[in-house]
Design a protein around this motif. Structure first.
Motif, mmCIF file in Angstrom:
data_model
loop_
_atom_site.group_PDB
_atom_site.id
_atom_site.type_symbol
_atom_site.label_atom_id
_atom_site.label_comp_id
_atom_site.label_asym_id
_atom_site.label_seq_id
_atom_site.Cartn_x
_atom_site.Cartn_y
_atom_site.Cartn_z
ATOM 1 N N HIS A 1 -3.539 -7.220 -0.890
ATOM 2 C CA HIS A 1 -3.419 -7.989 0.440
ATOM 3 C C HIS A 1 -4.349 -7.597 1.740
ATOM 4 N N LYS A 2 -5.350 -6.699 1.327
ATOM 5 C CA LYS A 2 -6.439 -6.674 2.325
ATOM 6 C C LYS A 2 -7.624 -6.975 1.863
ATOM 7 N N GLY B 1 0.916 -1.067 -0.009
ATOM 8 C CA GLY B 1 0.075 0.083 0.046
ATOM 9 C C GLY B 1 0.768 1.260 -0.091
ATOM 10 N N ASP C 1 -7.051 7.133 -0.926
ATOM 11 C CA ASP C 1 -6.182 5.939 -0.311
ATOM 12 C C ASP C 1 -7.022 4.671 -0.188
HETATM 13 C C1 LIG Z 1 -2.595 -0.629 5.437
HETATM 14 C C2 LIG Z 1 -3.163 0.621 5.051
HETATM 15 C C3 LIG Z 1 -2.059 1.494 4.527
HETATM 16 C C4 LIG Z 1 -0.595 0.608 4.063
HETATM 17 O O1 LIG Z 1 -0.480 -0.490 3.283
HETATM 18 P P1 LIG Z 1 0.625 -1.294 3.656
HETATM 19 O O2 LIG Z 1 0.514 -2.580 2.463
HETATM 20 O O3 LIG Z 1 0.727 -1.838 4.767
HETATM 21 O O4 LIG Z 1 1.848 -0.339 2.993
HETATM 22 C C5 LIG Z 1 -2.318 2.533 3.967
HETATM 23 N N1 LIG Z 1 -3.372 3.258 4.204
HETATM 24 C C6 LIG Z 1 -4.365 2.565 4.904
HETATM 25 C C7 LIG Z 1 -5.762 3.354 5.125
HETATM 26 C C8 LIG Z 1 -4.271 1.572 5.247
HETATM 27 O O5 LIG Z 1 -5.280 0.637 6.132
#
Ligand SMILES: *Cc1c(COP(=O)(O)O)cnc(C)c1O
Length: 493
Positions: free
Chosen positions: A274-275, A139, A248
């Motif tokens: 990956h989320k 992310g 985001d």
């Molecule tokens: C998880 C998250 C990120 C960062 O993602 P990564 O893959 O851990 O770098 C950025 N913004 C929000 C709102 C998130 O929940």
């Protein structure tokens, strides 16, 4: 279970001369003498020497000390710890894909290029944007890529003074970090009590920095799980000053099939595969943070890119483009994650993908309503996929959010995200996702109510939890201040 016999470190189990393999002796002509001196070890590698059964038991025991989505409910807010179907894991490891080499000819890997091309196309459709790159590996990596695209866009118009990024104070920490890595300055925008953007403050910040603003970064639903109500007005103000809107989309789960950032006026965004898109995470990767752009910004996307030639019905790879912001890593990012996301989308199909967001939202609101009489709910009203409690309602017990989180482990549940966001002292951020059954959610609610009761009747029990885990309560401060990160004992001594 913490079985001392099988040790905490494989090195502690090492016994000189033990091994878990049997290979024929190498003939002398294959001896290490063939290796150039510079590539040879000057001393023993210091690897552990163990028999196979010891190795199997060591790692099996370690795996029992872990907690994952496959073990139990994992309501870790902002992380979307949903179930990732085994089918997608299987697709992600198919040998036909896994054995590909990134430098083999494009004619010999048309299938892989098709998957890449189709996934970026599906993401574009889901988000209302024009085109995606799947090259960024996380992310935060996507955020950096997106900001570099925005910088390349401004620079291409000779507008190279734009180096400021507007970021709400409730944003994920990666937002300001990415802006800094991109060489930009952060201008913080205040939030209202409910965590949404304070439009008046934004207006003032824009007036102050107008021709230096490159972009406004927004998270929606925001870090408190609240849908930002003023996006059209915000987008208009930001666009009028000549800047771009960045979304985001790390927490896209509640939006799937419900609303599209492209339709709301966003120009650039990233997604966390990956989320939201079926890749297990929590151990540090591999991840994938695709970045999408609206029409007119496609040329600034990074290379390499997968192109489709309709006439010959073939996929090709474009490696250079004058306007491109450049390359963001090796080849095409983490292709295994791309495969899993594609498999997940194909198995749900256009129809069922629409059920993900509403179901995740329903589950979160149900838990919130069932617990708000015993846990402090600072923001009333409908949330999206997650919400925040500010600790127990009854503050007289002295039981903290940390204590509740530890006690949950005794009941077989992973803790929610705690002490984040920073807007509340005892924050507890709960995200159930769409995967969970009503039975699981009901029993979680019951456990949360039980802990609230225990806090009143036996506060010590909660304050000293966990009691049933292999390792009790660790000293967080000591672990952070004096971390022991290496094992230095001599092997086989
Ligand atoms: C998880 C998250 C990120 C960062 O993602 P990564 O893959 O851990 O770098 C950025 N913004 C929000 C709102 C998130 O929940």
């Amino acid at each position: 279970m913490n079985n001392k016999l099988y040790g905490n470190l494989i090195f502690e189990l090492s016994k000189s001369g033990r091994k878990g393999y049997s290979l024929p002796e190498y003939a002398s002509e294959h001896s290490t003498a063939e290796l150039p001196q510079a590539l040879r070890r000057s001393e023993e590698a210091g690897l552990p020497e163990c028999d196979e059964l010891t190795v199997v038991r060591h790692y099996t025991n370690l795996s029992h000390n872990n907690f994952g989505v496959d073990d139990g409910f994992y309501p870790l807010g902002s992380c979307t710890m949903k179930y990732n179907p085994a089918l997608n894991e299987e697709v992600g490891t198919l040998e036909e894909f896994a054995a590909l080499h990134p430098q083999q000819s494009t004619t010999s890997c048309q299938g892989a290029l098709l998957v890449y091309y189709n996934l970026q196309k599906s993401l574009a459709e889901l988000t209302g944007l024009s085109r995606f790159t799947l090259n960024p590996c996380a992310g935060a990596h996507g955020e950096l890529t997106g900001l570099m695209i925005i910088r390349a866009y401004h620079d291409s118009r000779g507008d190279d003074k734009r180096r400021k990024v507007l970021i709400p104070d409730s944003a994920h920490g990666t937002n300001p970090a990415s802006a800094a890595v991109c060489g930009m300055d952060v201008v913080e925008v205040k939030s209202l009590d409910d965590g949404t953007v304070d439009v008046d403050d934004l207006k003032a910040k824009i007036a102050e920095h107008a021709d230096e603003v490159a972009a406004m970064m927004m998270t929606n639903p925001n870090t408190l799980g609240i849908f930002e109500r003023n996006i059209p007005a915000i987008a208009q103000m930001v666009h009028e000053c000549g800047a771009l809107m960045y979304y985001d989309g790390a927490n896209l789960n509640p939006m799937l099939g419900v609303a599209r950032p492209g339709d709301m006026g966003f120009d650039v965004m990233h997604i966390n595969l990956h989320k939201t898109f079926s890749t297990p995470h929590g151990g540090g990767g591999p991840g994938s943070g695709p970045v999408g752009v609206r029409k007119g910004l496609e040329d600034f996307l990074p290379t390499p890119r997968v192109e489709y030639d309709e006439q010959s019905d073939t996929f090709t790879i474009a490696t250079d483009d004058e306007k491109s912001m450049g390359s963001v890593g090796n080849f095409f990012g983490n292709f295994g994650v791309v495969l899993k996301a594609y498999a997940w989308l194909c198995s749900l199909g256009k129809e069922h993908i629409k059920e993900v967001g509403p179901l995740a939202t329903l589950n979160a609101n149900y838990i919130k309503q069932q617990l708000k009489d015993v846990y402090e709910l600072p923001i009333e009203g409908v949330c999206k996929h997650e919400f925040v409690f500010d600790g127990l309602k009854d503050k007289s017990t002295g039981v903290t959010t940390m204590d509740v989180a530890k006690r949950l482990l005794d009941y077989g549940y992973h803790a929610p995200t705690i002490y984040f966001p920073l807007l509340f002292h005892e924050a507890m951020m709960i995200e159930p996702t769409e995967s969970e059954s009503k039975e699981t959610i009901d029993s979680f609610i019951e456990v949360m109510r039980t802990i609230a009761r225990e806090a009143k009747e036996q506060p010590e029990l909660v304050k000293t939890a966990p009691h049933t885990t292999p390792i009790g309560r660790v000293d967080d401060v000591l672990a952070a201040k004096q971390p022991v990160l290496t094992y230095t004992k001599m092997v086989n001594s």
